[in-house]
Design an enzyme around this catalytic site. Structure first.
Site, PDB file in Angstrom:
ATOM      1  N   TYR A 117     153.423  37.035  73.753  1.00 29.28           N
ATOM      2  CA  TYR A 117     154.511  36.056  73.624  1.00 29.28           C
ATOM      3  C   TYR A 117     155.682  36.413  74.535  1.00 29.28           C
ATOM      4  O   TYR A 117     156.236  35.556  75.230  1.00 29.28           O
ATOM      5  CB  TYR A 117     154.973  35.997  72.163  1.00 29.28           C
ATOM      6  N   PHE A 157     162.074  23.347  64.622  1.00 33.45           N
ATOM      7  CA  PHE A 157     163.337  23.711  63.972  1.00 33.45           C
ATOM      8  C   PHE A 157     164.525  23.575  64.921  1.00 33.45           C
ATOM      9  O   PHE A 157     165.411  22.727  64.730  1.00 33.45           O
ATOM     10  CB  PHE A 157     163.218  25.131  63.415  1.00 33.45           C
ATOM     11  N   ILE A 158     164.561  24.383  65.977  1.00 31.23           N
ATOM     12  CA  ILE A 158     165.694  24.324  66.901  1.00 31.23           C
ATOM     13  C   ILE A 158     165.688  23.001  67.660  1.00 31.23           C
ATOM     14  O   ILE A 158     166.735  22.373  67.848  1.00 31.23           O
ATOM     15  CB  ILE A 158     165.677  25.509  67.883  1.00 31.23           C
ATOM     16  N   ASP A 187     156.389  16.313  71.303  1.00 25.67           N
ATOM     17  CA  ASP A 187     155.882  17.394  70.458  1.00 25.67           C
ATOM     18  C   ASP A 187     154.421  17.130  70.125  1.00 25.67           C
ATOM     19  O   ASP A 187     154.013  15.978  69.971  1.00 25.67           O
ATOM     20  CB  ASP A 187     156.707  17.471  69.165  1.00 25.67           C
TER      21      ASP A 187
END
Length: 317
Positions: free
Chosen positions: A149, A15-16, A35
């Site tokens: 995380y 997304f970003i 990616d």
């Protein structure tokens, strides 16, 4: 500044990352989107494929051979390390996969130093604050991280500081708050803005956890991206950590109400019991460093950003 420069964006089909790739190309850069497509989508970057300055490479940052090949075959000037396992539901279900991202962080910094990259921008997260001890949350304030995380992001921040102090590799950590906008995942593994918009577009009531009084700082993706790019020529942020946000706090209930209003639908909010997982009650950044060091003031008001985002989701339905 970016003319004839080569920029590596890990997680670039996310997304970003996809918005970052788009803006870097618009500013004249040659962009390598790297990616593994475990959480991202080719649809996010397909529209960039005809641009001769755009290169898409499938690979995994956590595998040194994959990412080292990119450095060997390209003269990289700047790196944005955005590749990571993201999303509350996903990171809670797969905590070990989150810990594997430490390998990717190590590879990126070692290779950036070895191949003399001009700057590394590391995507950290507001999750490092955990349940905040103080509001607004300050970069040098108390951290209360609990989930894997968040700890992985703090390790990344340590690499940023250590490589600057030890090797003078220009680096910066950016603690992202709640970024939203077109192309954000809207499944159950996604984020609250996207989930609410999907529900409303399906004619369903937005489901708000608890009483909806939890607060978040919502940042339109174009503001997030521009702030990150502004870091590249700014030497005074080297080795630093910066909150990237608007400084505002919006309740989840207010967010749901805004989205229902934008959709123009007669839908009532549905309140559901809190989940078994601990919900952070509040998020609100102190953006003094962002304003003073980057000279960057966000330009999108929440209502404006939500309208643009809603229209984008509506077209893709």
């Amino acid at each position: 500044m970016l003319e004839q420069k080569t920029i590596l964006v890990t997680g670039g089909a996310g997304f970003i990352g996809s918005h970052l790739c788009e803006e870097l190309l618009a500013q004249g850069g040659n962009v390598i989107c790297f990616d593994n497509f475990s959480q991202s989508s080719l649809d996010n970057v397909n529209f960039l494929s005809d641009n001769p300055s755009f290169t898409l490479i499938k690979g995994d940052c956590n595998k040194r051979a994959d990412i080292e090949k990119v450095f060997q075959e390209n003269k990289i000037d700047y790196v944005f390390h955005y590749a990571a396992v993201v999303g509350v539901k996903r990171t809670q279900e797969n905590p070990l996969s989150v810990l594997e991202d430490i390998e990717g962080i190590k590879h990126i910094f070692r290779l950036s130093h070895e191949y003399k990259v001009k700057k590394v921008v590391f995507a950290s997260s507001s999750e490092v604050y955990g349940e905040p001890i103080e509001l607004p949350e300050k970069e040098d304030g108390v951290l209360n991280a609990h989930i894997p995380y968040a700890h992985v992001k703090l390790i990344g921040e340590d690499y940023v500081k250590a490589y600057w102090e030890k090797y003078h590799l220009p680096t910066v950590s950016l603690r992202f708050f709640n970024v939203y906008g077109p192309r954000q995942e809207s499944s159950d593994y996604g984020f609250v803005v996207g989930i609410f918009m999907r529900q409303v577009l399906e004619g369903k009531s937005p489901t708000v956890v608890g009483d909806g009084q939890m607060t978040r700082n919502f940042v339109y993706v174009k503001d997030n991206v521009q702030a990150a790019i502004t870091c590249l020529p700014t030497d005074q942020v080297n080795g630093e950590v910066l909150n990237i946000g608007t400084g505002d706090a919006t309740t989840i209930l207010e967010l749901a109400q805004k989205i229902v209003h934008i959709a123009g639908q007669d839908l009532k909010i549905t309140f559901i019991p809190p989940r078994n997982t601990h919900e952070i009650l509040h998020r609100q950044p102190d953006i003094t460093k962002q304003l003073e060091k980057l000279k960057y003031q966000p330009t999108f008001e929440l209502d404006e950003g939500l309208k643009v985002t809603y229209e984008s989701y509506k077209k893709s339905c």
